[in-house]
Design an enzyme around this catalytic site. Structure first.
Site, PDB file in Angstrom:
ATOM      1  N   GLN A   3       0.900  -1.125  -0.107  1.00 51.33           N
ATOM      2  CA  GLN A   3       0.001  -0.077  -0.059  1.00 51.33           C
ATOM      3  C   GLN A   3       0.765   1.299  -0.071  1.00 51.33           C
ATOM      4  O   GLN A   3       0.464   2.016  -0.887  1.00 51.33           O
ATOM      5  CB  GLN A   3      -1.005   0.148   1.377  1.00 51.33           C
TER       6      GLN A   3
ATOM      7  N   HIS B  37       2.347   2.735  -3.434  1.00 53.34           N
ATOM      8  CA  HIS B  37       1.689   3.516  -4.305  1.00 53.34           C
ATOM      9  C   HIS B  37       2.008   5.118  -4.192  1.00 53.34           C
ATOM     10  O   HIS B  37       1.766   5.728  -5.118  1.00 53.34           O
ATOM     11  CB  HIS B  37       0.076   3.107  -3.991  1.00 53.34           C
TER      12      HIS B  37
ATOM     13  N   GLU C 121      -9.981   1.235   3.489  1.00 52.78           N
ATOM     14  CA  GLU C 121     -10.037   0.599   2.062  1.00 52.78           C
ATOM     15  C   GLU C 121      -9.926  -0.946   1.920  1.00 52.78           C
ATOM     16  O   GLU C 121     -10.649  -1.456   1.502  1.00 52.78           O
ATOM     17  CB  GLU C 121      -9.273   1.688   1.159  1.00 52.78           C
ATOM     18  N   HIS C 122      -8.757  -1.132   2.511  1.00 50.89           N
ATOM     19  CA  HIS C 122      -8.350  -2.507   2.387  1.00 50.89           C
ATOM     20  C   HIS C 122      -8.035  -3.001   3.867  1.00 50.89           C
ATOM     21  O   HIS C 122      -7.413  -2.439   4.562  1.00 50.89           O
ATOM     22  CB  HIS C 122      -7.055  -2.822   1.619  1.00 50.89           C
TER      23      HIS C 122
ATOM     24  N   ASP D 267      -5.846  -6.703  -5.849  1.00 51.18           N
ATOM     25  CA  ASP D 267      -5.485  -5.632  -6.710  1.00 51.18           C
ATOM     26  C   ASP D 267      -5.622  -6.431  -8.512  1.00 51.18           C
ATOM     27  O   ASP D 267      -5.879  -5.590  -9.347  1.00 51.18           O
ATOM     28  CB  ASP D 267      -4.161  -5.168  -6.617  1.00 51.18           C
TER      29      ASP D 267
ATOM     30  N   HIS E 241     -52.729  17.699  -6.994  1.00 52.49           N
ATOM     31  CA  HIS E 241     -52.447  16.323  -6.549  1.00 52.49           C
ATOM     32  C   HIS E 241     -53.592  15.645  -5.983  1.00 52.49           C
ATOM     33  O   HIS E 241     -54.033  14.451  -6.525  1.00 52.49           O
ATOM     34  CB  HIS E 241     -51.177  16.180  -5.413  1.00 52.49           C
TER      35      HIS E 241
END
Lengths: 433, 433
Positions: free
Chosen positions: B259, B262, B327-328, B361, B420
């Site tokens: 991670q 990145h 996220e992960h 991934d 209505h």
């Protein structure tokens, strides 16, 4: 006068494109003001919310009175006449029953490599619902927003509703109670959205904010998007009615007007293959516009954005409707189910002459928060799905990793992500030891 | 040095809250620039896109060369080595198989009033996918965005990918072909987003735009939201690993680094109930940081945002993880399925020591486009659901309208929406004639 179009006319395509592209709403640029309000609430919390409420709603609150007490809600709720209470409760039962069917299912399976894959759904922990104050304070919208959240399992549901000059709507408070809302705050505008998104001393932050509002509210929702989730940004709404020669022109006129009476920027469109029906509906609209309470609004909407479109057949009507992607679509034709099969973009379809759009606004069961301004091309009405989120699951076995790990390593190396590749390789090497 | 925390320490809550609240990304305010670019593309179409591409990508295009021809794609694709082609194809097969299970089902039923209710799902007609150029041009992301769209039934799928100085990534073009992408344009930045949203002479507009990008792309997506649908606005991403004493420290170190490599603003967190494991993982991270190709990036991420958190037991680990909403999430523990039951907020869970995040991934099957920056509290990873939308259905019978129409009329009157109410009343009166 609304536009009258005939799909066979030479200039139809240009006129129809203009109708589709018509900008139906002034979007005042309130973004700078809203940015300042959000910053103020983040910096000063309750104090900012109280100051802004005094300024915009002419109401002096304290940290203790930001929230309606249960006793206050009791007192308001007691004012609601029995017929209205019963109608709200019927609506709630029907909306709940419809939305309970929307709960998505978890999945977990083993694939041919031996890997276990799947997903699980979990509810948002806390949600906030914006309810407009004043004339556009609709108890039905409280039900339509709050019930899907509660069906989804949202643990904490807070409502913000401005009460200008301290005037609250008893029906809104009753709807909140029926729907099981946990907290009700008498604040509104961008300051209420900021308080929900960032929290203050007295208001805990939420994870998701839904509900309609004015330009300030819309700008605030757009700004806090990412910090919290939001639903759609509502634009001017529309109804499109496809009708054949046997449709009742008076009913259709009222259906068109029930959209037009919402807002001067609403749009009502009739598409028909019957010239007689087109004339009769148009006459019936004009007749009702003489007496309707909201004739100023409805008349302006019909005059500026209304349209009657003649087509050769109903297939052509469906094709044009798909280009409009209307929020509400009524199919007042002999075979509404058959015609519905040809509809690719619409927020909600009302099938057959016995289904006025107003049924869907209140008691049908489906949600009345629907994609406006052609956004049914890419989005859906509010639902339980707005209050749940999916966690994907993956579990490898040694055999599965042997089978698919080398491909992951190859792709990681091709993307120059060395550690990605090594994290797979280290395990593969261990298996090969 | 990353943060070392112990959940039993007196100051833990304050330090953990600071970790959660840390702003991990400079958000340059590019909004004015982006607004100008979008206005330019709307006004001048192809000419604006061509001028901006010449300026930002140092590439002179013409309306004819905006799009890759099939022959050009053939030539690039032929350069891809067989191992990489095979890996991409395996990934595509697995991603497609997983996403095919996500297709939601239509429903249509008759309730006790006799009303027919339900919904239908239809695909978005046209979608655009943003693919970053240069180093962050990941073929795996092409598969992850394009395959769900095609599984959903999107009729027209266009990719925009900038090619600075004319350099294209053959693997990206191969991934596009494998995924069945219909059009590939060599443009990027806010101008590409504007072209997809509004169309130009050479590029037809789409209804939905997905895919990651830099600050300009993110600002442009936020601005066109509403005109078209967008996926999430991606923020800095994170991995959280929960591990027990028997986990392999070297594997976990590599997972944390996969991670961190990145992006300098990525975040890697280890939570464990074993002090020995915490030490061993930390040492293994330091060792790999001596040799990793992307050690500058990974080292900065680990130093600035990394964290190792000691807990008393795994229940506490799950509770802290839920506050992070990563996220992960990797569960490297003896009973990962049992621990997963306690997770309420996470984008993706990787169960057990044989499931490095890198598998997800590339080839696991679930999507790797996941909610970042704590947004798993309210949103989900990319899926087939992002490319379909729901149309609700309602069909009343005379009996159903008799049963529920009066409540709708009551509520319409209470909301001062006369038309209505009349639209329901006219039908009820007809039934009573």
């Amino acid at each position: 006068m609304p536009v009258f179009l005939n799909a066979s006319d030479a200039d139809f395509e240009a006129t129809f494109a203009a109708l589709l592209g018509a900008k139906r709403e002034d979007s005042p640029d309130v973004d700078d003001v809203v940015a300042g309000i959000i910053a103020d609430v983040r910096a000063r919390g309750d104090a900012a919310v109280i100051d802004l409420t005094a300024r915009f709603d002419r109401l002096q609150l304290t940290p203790e009175t930001l929230r309606f007490s249960e006793a206050e809600i009791d007192a308001y709720v007691a004012q609601v006449p029995e017929a209205e209470r019963a109608a709200l409760e019927l609506a709630a039962v029907r909306i709940r029953a419809y939305h309970e069917r929307q709960m998505p299912e978890d999945a977990y399976w083993t694939d041919e490599s031996g890997a276990q894959l799947g997903w699980r759904w979990t509810p948002v922990s806390a949600a906030g619902l914006y309810v407009p104050g004043g004339l556009a304070s609709y108890p039905s919208s409280v039900l339509m927003n709050a019930i899907p959240a509660k069906v989804a399992g949202v643990g904490r549901l807070a409502i913000v509703v401005p009460t200008p000059d301290g005037v609250a709507n008893p029906l809104v408070l009753l709807a909140a109670r029926i729907a099981g809302v946990d907290e009700v705050y008498r604040i509104g505008g961008a300051q209420a959205v900021a308080a929900l998104a960032y929290g203050t001393e007295s208001i805990a932050p939420v994870d998701k904010i839904t509900g309609p509002g004015n330009a300030f509210v819309a700008a605030a929702k757009r700004r806090v998007f990412g910090k919290v989730g939001i639903d759609m940004i509502a634009g001017p709404s529309e109804i499109l009615v496809i009708a054949d020669k046997d449709a009742n022109p008076d009913w259709i006129a009222l259906d068109l007007l029930s959209q037009a009476e919402h807002d001067e920027s609403a749009q009502s469109i009739l598409i028909t293959d019957s010239a007689d029906l087109a004339k009769a509906v148009s006459a019936a609209v004009d007749k009702h516009l003489e007496t309707l309470e909201r004739r100023a609004i409805a008349g302006a909407s019909w005059r500026d954005y209304g349209a009657v479109i003649m087509v050769n057949d109903l297939d052509q009507a469906a094709a044009l409707s798909n280009r409009v992607a209307p929020e509400h679509l009524e199919l007042c034709v002999a075979d509404p189910d058959g015609l519905a099969e040809k509809i690719t973009h619409a927020g909600a379809i009302f099938l057959g002459g016995w289904t006025p759009e107003a049924i869907g606004d209140y008691v049908g069961g489906p949600n009345h928060v629907l994609p406006t301004a052609r956004s049914a091309r890419f989005s859906s009405g509010l639902s339980v799905m707005d209050f749940v989120k999916r966690t994907t699951l993956a579990k490898m076995t040694p055999a599965a990793l042997r089978a698919i790990g080398p491909a992951a390593e190859t792709l990681a190396i091709s993307e120059s992500l060395e550690a990605h590749g090594l994290s797979v390789r280290a395990r593969l090497d261990h298996l090969n030891e």
